[in-house]
Write an enzyme that holds these catalytic residues in place. Structure first.
Site, PDB file in Angstrom:
ATOM      1  N   ASN A   7      -0.361   2.156 -15.125  1.00  0.00           N
ATOM      2  CA  ASN A   7       0.805   1.723 -14.807  1.00  0.00           C
ATOM      3  C   ASN A   7       1.512   2.903 -13.777  1.00  0.00           C
ATOM      4  O   ASN A   7       1.942   3.702 -14.385  1.00  0.00           O
ATOM      5  CB  ASN A   7       1.955   1.335 -15.931  1.00  0.00           C
ATOM      6  CG  ASN A   7       2.959   0.578 -15.396  1.00  0.00           C
ATOM      7  OD1 ASN A   7       3.647   1.178 -14.667  1.00  0.00           O
ATOM      8  ND2 ASN A   7       3.418  -0.620 -16.105  1.00  0.00           N
ATOM      9  N   HIS A  10       6.487   4.071 -12.668  1.00  0.00           N
ATOM     10  CA  HIS A  10       7.614   5.401 -12.693  1.00  0.00           C
ATOM     11  C   HIS A  10       7.276   6.615 -11.497  1.00  0.00           C
ATOM     12  O   HIS A  10       8.184   7.466 -11.349  1.00  0.00           O
ATOM     13  CB  HIS A  10       7.675   6.169 -14.050  1.00  0.00           C
ATOM     14  CG  HIS A  10       8.377   4.928 -14.991  1.00  0.00           C
ATOM     15  ND1 HIS A  10       9.394   4.459 -14.790  1.00  0.00           N
ATOM     16  CD2 HIS A  10       7.748   4.211 -15.990  1.00  0.00           C
ATOM     17  CE1 HIS A  10       9.690   3.569 -15.654  1.00  0.00           C
ATOM     18  NE2 HIS A  10       8.516   3.419 -16.397  1.00  0.00           N
ATOM     19  N   ARG A  18      15.563   9.138  -4.805  1.00  0.00           N
ATOM     20  CA  ARG A  18      16.154   9.888  -3.555  1.00  0.00           C
ATOM     21  C   ARG A  18      16.259   9.142  -2.118  1.00  0.00           C
ATOM     22  O   ARG A  18      16.453   9.391  -1.604  1.00  0.00           O
ATOM     23  CB  ARG A  18      15.305  11.005  -3.249  1.00  0.00           C
ATOM     24  CG  ARG A  18      15.343  12.259  -4.264  1.00  0.00           C
ATOM     25  CD  ARG A  18      16.845  12.950  -4.264  1.00  0.00           C
ATOM     26  NE  ARG A  18      17.007  13.665  -2.961  1.00  0.00           N
ATOM     27  CZ  ARG A  18      16.823  14.718  -2.760  1.00  0.00           C
ATOM     28  NH1 ARG A  18      16.278  15.609  -3.533  1.00  0.00           N
ATOM     29  NH2 ARG A  18      17.011  15.406  -1.569  1.00  0.00           N
ATOM     30  N   HIS A  43       4.783  -3.566 -12.257  1.00  0.00           N
ATOM     31  CA  HIS A  43       5.738  -4.463 -12.608  1.00  0.00           C
ATOM     32  C   HIS A  43       7.015  -4.497 -11.551  1.00  0.00           C
ATOM     33  O   HIS A  43       7.765  -3.574 -11.429  1.00  0.00           O
ATOM     34  CB  HIS A  43       6.537  -4.000 -14.174  1.00  0.00           C
ATOM     35  CG  HIS A  43       7.535  -4.866 -14.568  1.00  0.00           C
ATOM     36  ND1 HIS A  43       8.249  -4.740 -15.760  1.00  0.00           N
ATOM     37  CD2 HIS A  43       8.058  -6.030 -14.377  1.00  0.00           C
ATOM     38  CE1 HIS A  43       8.923  -5.585 -15.978  1.00  0.00           C
ATOM     39  NE2 HIS A  43       8.892  -6.488 -14.923  1.00  0.00           N
ATOM     40  N   ARG A  45      10.116  -5.961 -11.033  1.00  0.00           N
ATOM     41  CA  ARG A  45      11.386  -6.216 -11.675  1.00  0.00           C
ATOM     42  C   ARG A  45      12.256  -6.988 -10.814  1.00  0.00           C
ATOM     43  O   ARG A  45      12.146  -6.869  -9.518  1.00  0.00           O
ATOM     44  CB  ARG A  45      12.135  -5.107 -12.442  1.00  0.00           C
ATOM     45  CG  ARG A  45      11.559  -4.667 -13.674  1.00  0.00           C
ATOM     46  CD  ARG A  45      12.475  -3.740 -14.338  1.00  0.00           C
ATOM     47  NE  ARG A  45      12.189  -3.373 -15.739  1.00  0.00           N
ATOM     48  CZ  ARG A  45      12.603  -3.844 -16.573  1.00  0.00           C
ATOM     49  NH1 ARG A  45      13.547  -4.809 -16.604  1.00  0.00           N
ATOM     50  NH2 ARG A  45      12.037  -3.503 -18.058  1.00  0.00           N
ATOM     51  N   ARG A  49      14.185  -2.245  -9.321  1.00  0.00           N
ATOM     52  CA  ARG A  49      14.560  -0.860  -9.741  1.00  0.00           C
ATOM     53  C   ARG A  49      13.455   0.198  -9.713  1.00  0.00           C
ATOM     54  O   ARG A  49      13.673   1.536  -9.572  1.00  0.00           O
ATOM     55  CB  ARG A  49      15.032  -0.572 -11.351  1.00  0.00           C
ATOM     56  CG  ARG A  49      13.905  -0.720 -12.187  1.00  0.00           C
ATOM     57  CD  ARG A  49      14.577  -0.734 -13.759  1.00  0.00           C
ATOM     58  NE  ARG A  49      15.549  -1.776 -14.095  1.00  0.00           N
ATOM     59  CZ  ARG A  49      15.771  -1.721 -15.329  1.00  0.00           C
ATOM     60  NH1 ARG A  49      15.382  -1.058 -16.506  1.00  0.00           N
ATOM     61  NH2 ARG A  49      16.923  -2.878 -15.659  1.00  0.00           N
ATOM     62  N   HIS A  50      12.339  -0.029  -9.471  1.00  0.00           N
ATOM     63  CA  HIS A  50      11.083   0.787  -9.238  1.00  0.00           C
ATOM     64  C   HIS A  50      10.332   0.102  -8.338  1.00  0.00           C
ATOM     65  O   HIS A  50      10.210   0.401  -7.060  1.00  0.00           O
ATOM     66  CB  HIS A  50      10.404   1.668 -10.586  1.00  0.00           C
ATOM     67  CG  HIS A  50      10.248   0.463 -11.833  1.00  0.00           C
ATOM     68  ND1 HIS A  50       9.306  -0.735 -11.710  1.00  0.00           N
ATOM     69  CD2 HIS A  50      10.522   0.343 -12.983  1.00  0.00           C
ATOM     70  CE1 HIS A  50       9.264  -1.290 -12.781  1.00  0.00           C
ATOM     71  NE2 HIS A  50      10.172  -0.473 -13.450  1.00  0.00           N
ATOM     72  N   GLU A  70       2.643  -7.193 -13.318  1.00  0.00           N
ATOM     73  CA  GLU A  70       3.533  -7.694 -14.340  1.00  0.00           C
ATOM     74  C   GLU A  70       4.931  -8.277 -13.841  1.00  0.00           C
ATOM     75  O   GLU A  70       5.366  -8.039 -12.839  1.00  0.00           O
ATOM     76  CB  GLU A  70       3.982  -6.449 -15.224  1.00  0.00           C
ATOM     77  CG  GLU A  70       3.018  -5.748 -16.229  1.00  0.00           C
ATOM     78  CD  GLU A  70       3.384  -4.651 -16.948  1.00  0.00           C
ATOM     79  OE1 GLU A  70       2.811  -4.674 -17.903  1.00  0.00           O
ATOM     80  OE2 GLU A  70       4.654  -4.057 -16.836  1.00  0.00           O
ATOM     81  N   THR A 101      11.057  -2.525 -21.181  1.00  0.00           N
ATOM     82  CA  THR A 101      10.831  -3.643 -21.850  1.00  0.00           C
ATOM     83  C   THR A 101      10.834  -3.389 -23.448  1.00  0.00           C
ATOM     84  O   THR A 101      10.318  -2.706 -24.026  1.00  0.00           O
ATOM     85  CB  THR A 101       9.382  -4.296 -21.488  1.00  0.00           C
ATOM     86  OG1 THR A 101       9.350  -4.264 -20.099  1.00  0.00           O
ATOM     87  CG2 THR A 101       9.190  -5.392 -22.072  1.00  0.00           C
ATOM     88  N   GLU A 151      -1.301  -9.572 -24.415  1.00  0.00           N
ATOM     89  CA  GLU A 151      -1.108  -7.828 -24.498  1.00  0.00           C
ATOM     90  C   GLU A 151      -0.266  -7.512 -25.477  1.00  0.00           C
ATOM     91  O   GLU A 151       0.951  -8.099 -25.484  1.00  0.00           O
ATOM     92  CB  GLU A 151      -0.797  -7.428 -23.286  1.00  0.00           C
ATOM     93  CG  GLU A 151      -0.604  -5.874 -23.162  1.00  0.00           C
ATOM     94  CD  GLU A 151      -0.326  -5.112 -21.841  1.00  0.00           C
ATOM     95  OE1 GLU A 151       0.188  -4.093 -21.930  1.00  0.00           O
ATOM     96  OE2 GLU A 151      -0.740  -5.937 -20.681  1.00  0.00           O
ATOM     97  N   HIS A 194       2.396   0.020 -24.189  1.00  0.00           N
ATOM     98  CA  HIS A 194       3.728   0.103 -24.126  1.00  0.00           C
ATOM     99  C   HIS A 194       4.017   1.408 -25.130  1.00  0.00           C
ATOM    100  O   HIS A 194       3.855   1.577 -26.420  1.00  0.00           O
ATOM    101  CB  HIS A 194       4.532  -0.780 -24.548  1.00  0.00           C
ATOM    102  CG  HIS A 194       6.226  -0.622 -24.265  1.00  0.00           C
ATOM    103  ND1 HIS A 194       6.552  -1.010 -23.061  1.00  0.00           N
ATOM    104  CD2 HIS A 194       7.140  -0.238 -24.967  1.00  0.00           C
ATOM    105  CE1 HIS A 194       7.838  -0.628 -22.861  1.00  0.00           C
ATOM    106  NE2 HIS A 194       8.399  -0.038 -23.934  1.00  0.00           N
ATOM    107  N   GLY A 216       1.313   3.910 -18.590  1.00  0.00           N
ATOM    108  CA  GLY A 216       2.087   4.402 -17.541  1.00  0.00           C
ATOM    109  C   GLY A 216       2.990   5.670 -17.807  1.00  0.00           C
ATOM    110  O   GLY A 216       2.588   6.770 -17.128  1.00  0.00           O
TER     111      GLY A 216
END
Length: 247
Positions: A7, A10, A18, A43, A45, A49-50, A70, A101, A151, A194, A216
Site C-alpha cells: 500500500n 502514505h 508540502r 485507497h 478516500r 487526504r493522500h 480501495e 480505517t 480481507e 492493517h 503499507g
C-alpha cells in the site's frame, strides 16, 4: 506462495504535506514492483487526504502488477472504479474524522445495497473484496452478496500485540484463524491486512487459508531508515519463513 500487496498511500501523505510533486507514489510503486511486490494497493478516500484521482489514473496506466483499488461504497467511487477497471476493488468503511480505517465493514447492516453496489463492478471485470472483521455473520454475508474475496482486518491483533496484551492478542488471532477457515469453506479467497509489522506478520502469514497480505504504513515507515526495496524484501522474507518457504 502468499502474495504481498504494498500500500503506497502514505507516500502520498508525505507529498501532500508540502503540496509538491515529491515523493511520487508512482515511483514507490515502481520500486515495490522491482522489490517483489505482487500487487499495489491504493485507497482513494473521499476527502483525497493522500492518494488522488490522478494517482489512480497513472497507476492504472503504468503498473505491471495488479492494482487493488480501495474505496468506500459511494456512487462517485464506483464510477471511478468502472472508468479505470482495476484488477481488484476492496470496499472499506470510511469516516472523515478517522485517522485510518478503524474496523471492518458492516455488511449485515447494508446487505441489500452492497449487493447491488458491487454487481456492476463484478460485471466490469473487477474482483471485489470486502474489508471486514472475523465475525462469522459478516463473512457469510460477504459470500451471499457475491464478493470474490474477504480481507480480514488485522488491526486489533496488531494493537493488542503492541500494547503487550498477549492473552487478548492470542484470542484475536484465534478469531482471525477461524474466520479464514470459514471464508475459505464458503469459496471466498482470503486476504488480510492493517497494522502488520515485522513483529506481527508471522502468525498471520502462517494461516494456511490466506492468499494475500496488504501492508503499507509500516513499510513506508521502515523505508525512511532502510529504503523501500529492502523493507519490502525483509517483509517478503518473513512471510515466506512463516509459510516454510525456503529463501
Amino acid at each position: 506462495m502468499l502474495r504481498l500487496g504494498v500500500n503506497i498511500d502514505h507516500v502520498a501523505t508525505v507529498r501532500n504535506a508540502r503540496g509538491t510533486p515529491w515523493p511520487d507514489p508512482l515511483r514507490a510503486a515502481a520500486i515495490a514492483q522491482d522489490a517483489g511486490a505482487d500487487g499495489i494497493t491504493a485507497h482513494l478516500r473521499e476527502d483525497r487526504r493522500h492518494i488522488t484521482d490522478d494517482d489512480i489514473a497513472r497507476l492504472a496506466e503504468t503498473l505491471r502488477v495488479p492494482l487493488n483499488f480501495e474505496m468506500a461504497a459511494t456512487a462517485e467511487m464506483q464510477a471511478i472504479a468502472l472508468r479505470h477497471r482495476p484488477h481488484a476493488v476492496c470496499i472499506v468503511p470510511e469516516k472523515r474524522e478517522e485517522r485510518t480505517t478503524e474496523g471492518g465493514l458492516d455488511i449485515l447492516a447494508d446487505e441489500s445495497r452492497l449487493r447491488d453496489f458491487i454487481a456492476p463492478l463484478v460485471d466490469g471485470g473487477c474482483r471485489v473484496s470486502m474489508f471486514i472483521g472475523h465475525d462469522p455473520a459478516q463473512i457469510e454475508a460477504a459470500a451471499r452478496i457475491g464478493a470474490a474475496v474477504v480481507e480480514l482486518h488485522t488491526g486489533a491483533y496488531c494493537d493488542l500485540d503492541t500494547e503487550g496484551r498477549m492473552a487478548e492478542r492470542d484470542a484475536e488471532l484465534a478469531g482471525l484463524a477461524a474466520g479464514a477457515r470459514l471464508a475459505a469453506s464458503l469459496g471466498l479467497e482470503v486476504h488480510a491486512g492493517h497494522g502488520l509489522t515485522y513483529d506481527t506478520v508471522g502468525p498471520i502469514a502462517a494461516l494456511p487459508e490466506l492468499r494475500e497480505l496488504n501492508i503499507g504504513h509500516f513499510l513506508i515507515s521502515e523505508a525512511i531508515f532502510t529504503g523501500l526495496g529492502p523493507a519490502i524484501r525483509e517483509m517478503r522474507a518473513r512471510m515466506d519463513a512463516a509459510r516454510g518457504v525456503a529463501g
